[in-house]
Design an enzyme around this catalytic site. Sequence first.
Site, PDB file in Angstrom:
ATOM      1  N   CYS A 178      11.716   1.560   9.926  1.00  0.00           N
ATOM      2  CA  CYS A 178      10.873   1.808   8.756  1.00  0.00           C
ATOM      3  C   CYS A 178      10.979   3.263   8.312  1.00  0.00           C
ATOM      4  O   CYS A 178      11.319   4.149   9.088  1.00  0.00           O
ATOM      5  CB  CYS A 178       9.423   1.424   9.031  1.00  0.00           C
ATOM      6  SG  CYS A 178       8.536   2.527  10.130  1.00  0.00           S
ATOM      7  N   CYS A 179      10.690   3.456   7.049  1.00  0.00           N
ATOM      8  CA  CYS A 179      10.598   4.790   6.453  1.00  0.00           C
ATOM      9  C   CYS A 179       9.461   4.718   5.433  1.00  0.00           C
ATOM     10  O   CYS A 179       8.576   3.882   5.566  1.00  0.00           O
ATOM     11  CB  CYS A 179      11.930   5.208   5.819  1.00  0.00           C
ATOM     12  SG  CYS A 179      12.434   4.216   4.399  1.00  0.00           S
ATOM     13  N   ALA A 180       9.491   5.545   4.439  1.00  0.00           N
ATOM     14  CA  ALA A 180       8.409   5.529   3.449  1.00  0.00           C
ATOM     15  C   ALA A 180       8.504   4.323   2.514  1.00  0.00           C
ATOM     16  O   ALA A 180       7.507   3.649   2.253  1.00  0.00           O
ATOM     17  CB  ALA A 180       8.409   6.818   2.638  1.00  0.00           C
ATOM     18  N   GLY A 187      11.711   2.135   2.371  1.00  0.00           N
ATOM     19  CA  GLY A 187      12.739   1.169   2.755  1.00  0.00           C
ATOM     20  C   GLY A 187      14.160   1.630   2.506  1.00  0.00           C
ATOM     21  O   GLY A 187      15.102   0.991   2.967  1.00  0.00           O
ATOM     22  N   MET A 204       6.548   2.082   4.873  1.00  0.00           N
ATOM     23  CA  MET A 204       5.131   2.332   5.161  1.00  0.00           C
ATOM     24  C   MET A 204       4.261   2.071   3.928  1.00  0.00           C
ATOM     25  O   MET A 204       3.086   1.749   4.069  1.00  0.00           O
ATOM     26  CB  MET A 204       4.928   3.758   5.665  1.00  0.00           C
ATOM     27  CG  MET A 204       5.429   3.991   7.073  1.00  0.00           C
ATOM     28  SD  MET A 204       4.668   2.909   8.309  1.00  0.00           S
ATOM     29  CE  MET A 204       2.957   3.447   8.250  1.00  0.00           C
TER      30      MET A 204
END
Length: 135
Positions: A93-95, A97, A122
């Site tokens: 995951c990141c902010a 995608g 997220m």
Amino acid sequence: MEFVQQNWMWVTLAIISGSMLLWPLLKGGGSQALTPSQATRMMNRENAVVIDVRESGEWNTGHIAGARHIAMPLLQQKMAELEKFKNRPLIICCASGARSSAACSTLRKAGFEKVFNLAGGMTSWREAKLPVTTK
């Protein structure tokens, strides 16, 4: 045809941007996307490991409980740390995608087979009202 000739720059820009959006689909991209609910099921049922590839400042604002933090620029250097999870599903995951999608590709190239991207990152996790922690 006259429209294309008069607006060739805009047409070219539209073709290039459309190609960039379609490229991951056409090349068969390195990851499957999971919704937040699918990710939580995989975490609970298959003991999936969450890897958060955001920068430290983003991580400190809140992350998925139990997630491991490996910022995207350090992923190659920290690959040995992930070897012990090679047989478990990895949810990246990141902010939003985008970075996690690139991380999924990197992990697949390194031989990880069960790699999944948290669709929407997220942002989608928080929109689903799922818990985050700062610990």
